[in-house]
Design an enzyme around this catalytic site. Sequence first.
Site, PDB file in Angstrom:
ATOM      1  CB  CYS A  83      33.408  44.149  44.718  1.00 13.86           C
ATOM      2  SG  CYS A  83      34.918  45.074  44.854  1.00 13.86           S
ATOM      3  NE  ARG A 126      33.229  43.359  53.295  1.00 11.91           N
ATOM      4  CZ  ARG A 126      33.990  43.811  52.313  1.00 11.91           C
ATOM      5  NH1 ARG A 126      33.492  44.655  51.438  1.00 11.91           N
ATOM      6  NH2 ARG A 126      35.230  43.424  52.170  1.00 11.91           N
ATOM      7  CG  ASP A 152      42.001  49.846  51.392  1.00 14.14           C
ATOM      8  OD1 ASP A 152      41.416  49.829  50.295  1.00 14.14           O
ATOM      9  OD2 ASP A 152      42.433  48.808  51.936  1.00 14.14           O
ATOM     10  CE  LYS A 163      38.436  44.597  55.796  1.00 14.32           C
ATOM     11  NZ  LYS A 163      38.723  43.923  54.523  1.00 14.32           N
ATOM     12  CG  ASN A 164      42.669  44.451  54.514  1.00 16.86           C
ATOM     13  OD1 ASN A 164      41.575  43.907  54.631  1.00 16.86           O
ATOM     14  ND2 ASN A 164      42.856  45.512  53.742  1.00 16.86           N
ATOM     15  NE  ARG A 213      39.079  43.961  44.746  1.00 19.69           N
ATOM     16  CZ  ARG A 213      38.958  44.201  46.047  1.00 19.69           C
ATOM     17  NH1 ARG A 213      37.832  44.674  46.518  1.00 19.69           N
ATOM     18  NH2 ARG A 213      39.952  43.977  46.864  1.00 19.69           N
TER      19      ARG A 213
HETATM   20  C1  UD1 Z   1      43.905  44.135  49.094  1.00 26.79           C
HETATM   21  C2  UD1 Z   1      43.126  44.666  50.267  1.00 26.79           C
HETATM   22  C3  UD1 Z   1      42.292  45.891  49.857  1.00 26.79           C
HETATM   23  C4  UD1 Z   1      43.188  46.935  49.207  1.00 26.79           C
HETATM   24  C5  UD1 Z   1      44.020  46.327  48.069  1.00 26.79           C
HETATM   25  C6  UD1 Z   1      45.025  47.286  47.485  1.00 26.79           C
HETATM   26  C7  UD1 Z   1      42.705  42.714  51.624  1.00 26.79           C
HETATM   27  C8  UD1 Z   1      41.730  41.715  52.122  1.00 26.79           C
HETATM   28  N1  UD1 Z   1      42.252  43.631  50.753  1.00 26.79           N
HETATM   29  O1  UD1 Z   1      42.966  43.703  48.114  1.00 26.79           O
HETATM   30  O2  UD1 Z   1      41.687  46.431  51.029  1.00 26.79           O
HETATM   31  O3  UD1 Z   1      42.395  47.978  48.677  1.00 26.79           O
HETATM   32  O4  UD1 Z   1      44.742  45.171  48.557  1.00 26.79           O
HETATM   33  O5  UD1 Z   1      45.855  47.772  48.465  1.00 26.79           O
HETATM   34  O6  UD1 Z   1      43.851  42.714  52.015  1.00 26.79           O
HETATM   35  N2  UD1 Z   1      44.794  42.479  40.156  1.00 26.79           N
HETATM   36  C9  UD1 Z   1      44.767  41.823  38.940  1.00 26.79           C
HETATM   37  N3  UD1 Z   1      44.944  40.468  38.948  1.00 26.79           N
HETATM   38  C10 UD1 Z   1      45.121  39.750  40.098  1.00 26.79           C
HETATM   39  C11 UD1 Z   1      45.151  40.436  41.327  1.00 26.79           C
HETATM   40  C12 UD1 Z   1      44.985  41.808  41.317  1.00 26.79           C
HETATM   41  O7  UD1 Z   1      44.607  42.440  37.894  1.00 26.79           O
HETATM   42  O8  UD1 Z   1      45.286  38.524  40.021  1.00 26.79           O
HETATM   43  C13 UD1 Z   1      44.606  43.952  40.170  1.00 26.79           C
HETATM   44  C14 UD1 Z   1      43.332  44.372  40.949  1.00 26.79           C
HETATM   45  O9  UD1 Z   1      42.177  44.320  40.140  1.00 26.79           O
HETATM   46  C15 UD1 Z   1      43.699  45.774  41.390  1.00 26.79           C
HETATM   47  C16 UD1 Z   1      45.201  45.657  41.657  1.00 26.79           C
HETATM   48  O10 UD1 Z   1      45.662  44.522  40.921  1.00 26.79           O
HETATM   49  O11 UD1 Z   1      43.475  46.675  40.341  1.00 26.79           O
HETATM   50  C17 UD1 Z   1      45.572  45.507  43.114  1.00 26.79           C
HETATM   51  O12 UD1 Z   1      44.821  44.457  43.681  1.00 26.79           O
HETATM   52  P1  UD1 Z   1      45.339  43.608  44.923  1.00 26.79           P
HETATM   53  O13 UD1 Z   1      46.554  44.238  45.485  1.00 26.79           O
HETATM   54  O14 UD1 Z   1      45.402  42.185  44.534  1.00 26.79           O
HETATM   55  O15 UD1 Z   1      44.133  43.822  45.962  1.00 26.79           O
HETATM   56  P2  UD1 Z   1      43.450  42.749  46.895  1.00 26.79           P
HETATM   57  O16 UD1 Z   1      44.442  41.775  47.412  1.00 26.79           O
HETATM   58  O17 UD1 Z   1      42.214  42.236  46.247  1.00 26.79           O
END
Ligand code: UD1
Length: 419
Positions: free
Chosen positions: A118, A399, A307, A22-23, A123
């Site tokens: 969420c 999901r 995850d 999915k990711n 996030r």
């Molecule tokens: C993706 C995955 C999710 C997984 C996560 C971490 C998908 C669709 N989802 O989520 O399943 O748990 O990676 O491996 O691929 N952050 C900020 N600012 C930003 C972006 C991120 O502070 O602009 C923080 C987030 O709140 C979190 C951390 O960085 O604490 C990591 O987030 P991120 O790697 O971006 O996760 P996702 O891409 O949302």
Amino acid sequence: MEKFVIKGPCKVKGVVSVSGSKNAALPILASTLLFNKTVKIKNLPKVKDIETMINLLRSLGSKISFSQNKRIVKIKNYKIKNFFASYSHVKTMRAGILVLGPLISRYGLATVSMPGGCQIGVRPINYHLSGLKKLKMNYKIKKGYVHANAKKIIGSKIKFPKISVGATENLIMAATLANGKTILKNCAIEPEIKDLVNFLKSAGAKIKWTGKRTLEIYGVKSLDSTSYSVMGDRIEAGTFCIASALTQGNLEVCGLKPEIINTEINLLKKIGAEIKTKKNKIIVKGSKKIKNLKLLSTKEYPGFSTDLQAQFMVLLCKAKGRSIIKENIFENRYLHCAELRRLGANIIVRNKKAIILGGANFEGAELMSSDLRASVALVLAAIAAKGKSIIHRIYHLSRGYENLDKKLKKIGVDIKKIR
Ligand code: UD1
């Protein structure tokens, strides 16, 4: 609302195949907005998030047709006329923000709903926005939407202040059609990011890994038609491996290169599981005695995946002795603990740490799902518990897990979906 009824304890046995990731599929689908030629994507998982992304793309004007029982999709993005990703599409799936990079890069215009937080954390998307700004995207946040425009996306040097999967993906996509060269430092290197890069390269994108976390991207004018098969789902694979380790099972998990989840395989060996790996297969035999782990910390890839944290916790609840888990990625990812306690687990949560006292003899109970991965942890715990468990709000599971009940039934779990 649908529920699962599980009667345990069950041992998982036999062969299970994982679906497409999915990711990995989500950013690959979003990146088709960069193309003006037909793209074929294979091995799509049949899960709700993919449906949501397809609906979002259709709302922008994508022409999408399916074949082979919805596992293969053909996408034509010749006539994108709408640059508005609505709240209704993004609220249920944060990955909706991934259309921002490609839309702004190809069309110079995008209005995308802010994804919001969420259950597992706040996030934010600040690294997506500050990175795209460096590539000359202008934006304003108004009434819950990012209103963005750009004359032309221009290559630049960006070092992410923190490793982010989504921000890395958005920036890769935006830089693919930029004017000039982009260097991205401190990138996430999750296998799903590599899948996105390989997909774009298969269409002629000029992307090169020049360091462990550094990418060099030379913008191209357009991308060619391509056909690409999405990688297997490593989180689904890890979940099934844990199921076998937890239930003294004997399970063959197919559809993923084992080296992708090396960290998790080594941890399973450490707690006592017997593991053999073949080309596209992981064979897990669970042991009667599960050993504890002093400290298990979630980390960006290649570290232990957040995850799989909830699922691993279930295993540690049954271990002999005390274990500690430290969740470093998300600030509120212990929602499953209260539910696991209802089955008999002994867990104390202190900020980022969960102390798991081990030796739990789970007994069936009614449980409430809270988010995708927490829900599957409850399913695992119910499989290992004595007696009947009812799991509510299982819509979270659809999901990201394809046909979970059917797959589990096939490997010996007494599970029923009821209304
Ligand atoms: C993706 C995955 C999710 C997984 C996560 C971490 C998908 C669709 N989802 O989520 O399943 O748990 O990676 O491996 O691929 N952050 C900020 N600012 C930003 C972006 C991120 O502070 O602009 C923080 C987030 O709140 C979190 C951390 O960085 O604490 C990591 O987030 P991120 O790697 O971006 O996760 P996702 O891409 O949302």
